[in-house]
Design a protein around this motif. Structure first.
Motif, PDB file in Angstrom:
ATOM      1  N   MET A   1       0.841  -1.350  -0.931  1.00  0.00           N
ATOM      2  CA  MET A   1       0.277  -0.078  -0.438  1.00  0.00           C
ATOM      3  C   MET A   1       1.211   1.086  -0.782  1.00  0.00           C
ATOM      4  N   LEU A   2       2.516   0.881  -0.641  1.00  0.00           N
ATOM      5  CA  LEU A   2       3.464   1.957  -0.962  1.00  0.00           C
ATOM      6  C   LEU A   2       3.427   2.278  -2.463  1.00  0.00           C
ATOM      7  N   LYS A   3       3.087   1.297  -3.274  1.00  0.00           N
ATOM      8  CA  LYS A   3       3.016   1.509  -4.730  1.00  0.00           C
ATOM      9  C   LYS A   3       1.627   1.975  -5.160  1.00  0.00           C
ATOM     10  N   GLY A   4       0.696   2.080  -4.210  1.00  0.00           N
ATOM     11  CA  GLY A   4      -0.659   2.517  -4.535  1.00  0.00           C
ATOM     12  C   GLY A   4      -1.485   1.449  -5.220  1.00  0.00           C
ATOM     13  N   LEU A   5      -1.098   0.196  -5.076  1.00  0.00           N
ATOM     14  CA  LEU A   5      -1.830  -0.898  -5.713  1.00  0.00           C
ATOM     15  C   LEU A   5      -2.811  -1.578  -4.752  1.00  0.00           C
ATOM     16  N   LEU A   6      -2.860  -1.130  -3.508  1.00  0.00           N
ATOM     17  CA  LEU A   6      -3.754  -1.745  -2.519  1.00  0.00           C
ATOM     18  C   LEU A   6      -4.261  -0.672  -1.582  1.00  0.00           C
TER      19      LEU A   6
ATOM     20  N   ILE B   1       5.446 -19.324  -2.539  1.00  0.00           N
ATOM     21  CA  ILE B   1       5.883 -20.550  -1.856  1.00  0.00           C
ATOM     22  C   ILE B   1       5.117 -20.729  -0.540  1.00  0.00           C
ATOM     23  N   GLU B   2       5.003 -19.636   0.213  1.00  0.00           N
ATOM     24  CA  GLU B   2       4.488 -19.751   1.583  1.00  0.00           C
ATOM     25  C   GLU B   2       2.969 -19.699   1.687  1.00  0.00           C
ATOM     26  N   GLN B   3       2.327 -19.001   0.721  1.00  0.00           N
ATOM     27  CA  GLN B   3       0.873 -18.842   0.792  1.00  0.00           C
ATOM     28  C   GLN B   3       0.320 -18.553  -0.601  1.00  0.00           C
ATOM     29  N   PRO B   4       0.365 -19.533  -1.510  1.00  0.00           N
ATOM     30  CA  PRO B   4       0.010 -19.257  -2.906  1.00  0.00           C
ATOM     31  C   PRO B   4      -1.423 -18.775  -3.096  1.00  0.00           C
ATOM     32  N   GLY B   5      -2.281 -18.991  -2.095  1.00  0.00           N
ATOM     33  CA  GLY B   5      -3.672 -18.549  -2.231  1.00  0.00           C
ATOM     34  C   GLY B   5      -3.904 -17.154  -1.679  1.00  0.00           C
ATOM     35  N   TYR B   6      -2.853 -16.454  -1.250  1.00  0.00           N
ATOM     36  CA  TYR B   6      -3.043 -15.141  -0.634  1.00  0.00           C
ATOM     37  C   TYR B   6      -3.544 -14.133  -1.681  1.00  0.00           C
ATOM     38  N   ALA B   7      -4.661 -13.488  -1.352  1.00  0.00           N
ATOM     39  CA  ALA B   7      -5.384 -12.690  -2.360  1.00  0.00           C
ATOM     40  C   ALA B   7      -4.538 -11.556  -2.949  1.00  0.00           C
ATOM     41  N   SER B   8      -3.687 -10.911  -2.151  1.00  0.00           N
ATOM     42  CA  SER B   8      -2.929  -9.757  -2.651  1.00  0.00           C
ATOM     43  C   SER B   8      -2.004 -10.121  -3.808  1.00  0.00           C
TER      44      SER B   8
ATOM     45  N   ILE C   1      -8.788  -2.458  11.282  1.00  0.00           N
ATOM     46  CA  ILE C   1      -9.846  -3.265  10.668  1.00  0.00           C
ATOM     47  C   ILE C   1      -9.706  -3.269   9.139  1.00  0.00           C
ATOM     48  N   CYS C   2      -8.957  -2.299   8.606  1.00  0.00           N
ATOM     49  CA  CYS C   2      -8.722  -2.235   7.151  1.00  0.00           C
ATOM     50  C   CYS C   2      -7.428  -2.931   6.727  1.00  0.00           C
ATOM     51  N   THR C   3      -6.633  -3.380   7.668  1.00  0.00           N
ATOM     52  CA  THR C   3      -5.353  -4.010   7.340  1.00  0.00           C
ATOM     53  C   THR C   3      -5.599  -5.228   6.442  1.00  0.00           C
ATOM     54  N   PRO C   4      -4.893  -5.303   5.296  1.00  0.00           N
ATOM     55  CA  PRO C   4      -5.204  -6.334   4.303  1.00  0.00           C
ATOM     56  C   PRO C   4      -5.292  -7.754   4.854  1.00  0.00           C
ATOM     57  N   SER C   5      -4.448  -8.115   5.810  1.00  0.00           N
ATOM     58  CA  SER C   5      -4.515  -9.473   6.365  1.00  0.00           C
ATOM     59  C   SER C   5      -5.868  -9.750   7.014  1.00  0.00           C
TER      60      SER C   5
END
Lengths: 329, 124
Positions: free
Chosen positions: A324-329, B110-117, A234-238
């Motif tokens: 996540m590996l870089k600690g930025l998320l 390119i694939e998802q320019p609006g992706y929040a991350s 449920i926490c997965t960024p997607s």
């Protein structure tokens, strides 16, 4: 489409006759996926949902789903254990002519992530969201294993094997995936006793009403596994649907979810670190699922525009894994 | 000599037709799929416009990371994959993370320019 509709309506009439229910009416199709169809209808005063195999033909190519008959049994067992699950009204019988599936109560609420995250109507539900998710997960995980049908069992190491094998099978030499798998291998948590895991515990499968979580839906990926898996997924960024600052479904923080999980009897070995492992795993797993969609599209098995579009989402999961590996998320 | 209109302009017209004509004329699942189709055309437009530069940048980044004169992107990727699976490089290597973040962020743009991350990724 029209004949599909007529077939379902005729089947529901046979079912209603068999069970002594009022005549079914107000039939409408809600969704049709590769593994199941969902229809809404009304019998008397009762709002109901039909879940059945696509066109009533059992899916034989599915690699993951447990099948609709097992799904109904899992929902009943979890509901009896106190999990917020819809009540199963009846299993379909062969003479109904609808194929395998079941009827469940139709609950009031919202499943669209963006509305749950933003609409004023759900402000109260959002305030208690972390606690509701923790308590619901604890209830699901408390379901006695003896009450369940035969389910696949897979802990962290087994699931890593499974998804890495799928990735290798696609011949995709993607460095970010390689790094993700290697990093996860170094972080596999020590096994703890397997519990019933929902398997797809995330926004989109949670029915949220004005006052809070009404039900957990879509149990087709239920299995026995590490209880932290559901809390990581449920926490997965997607599944934060754009609200990346709030780990729990883009709505809440992990801390209160875990406090509620433990308070409701959840295993204390389900720590924030263990949940983080499963969140990282979640991104990689969703990435492999996107690669699977791309393969289904390219092979012609499912040439739909929807499949094609999801195939191009693999890169979002690579980005999240690296952040996540870089600690930025 | 290029044929006119340009490929990206043709695709742009298709995306506009899907969004402005098809989506309003359809309902439910069909309307949703028309939106998805328009998004796919948008990806194809960005791929045509930005894809070659992203591929060239990825090649340069991997050559530098691997200190290799290899020019085949496929071969460079395969070498890096091997080094990662062999444990020669891991996520504690800042240069590796930086290189991959830059490469992957360009793909997501390119694939998802609006992706929040993308907000957390290094700037293009």
């Amino acid at each position: 489409m029209a004949s599909d509709y007529d077939d379902v309506l005729a089947g529901l009439h046979r079912l209603a006759g068999r069970l002594g229910w009022p005549e079914p009416r107000a039939l409408q199709r809600l969704s049709g996926g590769a593994s199941q169809e969902t229809w809404a209808f009304v019998a008397g005063e009762r709002a109901l949902i039909l879940r059945r195999a696509p066109r009533g033909v059992p899916v034989t190519t599915s690699t993951q789903g447990i099948g609709l008959v097992s799904e109904a049994a899992v929902i009943e067992a979890a509901g009896a254990a106190g999990a917020p699950a819809p009540a199963v009204a009846s299993l379909l019988a062969e003479q109904d002519g609808l194929g395998p599936g079941y009827i469940m109560d139709r609950l009031e609420g919202e499943t669209l992530a963006r509305r749950i995250q933003r609409d004023a109507a759900f402000a109260e539900a959002r305030d208690g969201f972390a606690q509701a998710c923790g308590a619901a997960a604890a209830a699901i995980h408390a379901t006695p294993l003896a009450c369940l049908p035969t389910l696949p069992e897979a802990d962290a190491a087994a699931q890593l094997d499974l998804y890495e094998a799928a990735y290798r099978g696609y011949g995709a030499g993607r460095p970010a995936f390689e790094l993700g798998f290697a990093a996860l291998r170094r972080r596999v948590p020590a096994p703890i006793p397997a519990r019933l895991a929902h398997g797809d515990f995330r926004l989109g499968n949670l029915m949220v009403a004005r006052h809070g979580l009404a039900a957990v839906l879509d149990w087709e990926l239920a299995h026995r596994g590490d209880p932290a898996e559901d809390l990581g997924w449920i926490c997965t960024p997607s599944w934060r649907f754009g609200a990346i600052d709030k780990p729990v479904g883009g709505i809440a923080e992990v801390g209160p979810m875990l406090e509620a999980y433990w308070a409701a009897g959840g295993d204390r070995r389900v720590t924030a670190e263990r949940v983080r492992f499963w969140t990282l795993f979640g991104s990689l797993k969703w990435g492999v699922m996107c690669l699977t969609m791309a393969k289904l599209f390219e092979s012609g098995v499912d040439p739909s525009v929807e499949r094609a579009a999801i195939g191009r989402r693999a890169s979002e999961t690579e980005l999240d894994v690296l952040l996540m590996l870089k600690g930025l998320l | 000599m290029h044929s006119q209109p340009e490929t990206t302009a043709l695709l742009g017209a298709v995306a506009a037709f899907l969004r402005e004509v098809c989506v309003p004329a359809l309902t439910g699942r069909e309307a949703f799929l028309a939106k998805v189709a328009a998004n796919c055309v948008d990806i194809a437009v960005r791929e045509a416009r930005d894809g070659p530069a992203a591929t060239a940048a990825e090649t340069t980044i991997l050559q530098s990371l691997l200190a290799s004169p290899e020019t085949s992107l496929e071969a460079l990727r395969a070498t890096l994959c091997k080094e990662i699976t062999a444990g020669v490089r891991d996520e504690t290597d800042p240069a590796l993370l930086e290189a991959l973040l830059s490469i992957v962020a360009a793909r997501v743009r390119i694939e998802q320019p609006g992706y929040a991350s993308l907000e957390r990724a290094p700037r293009a």
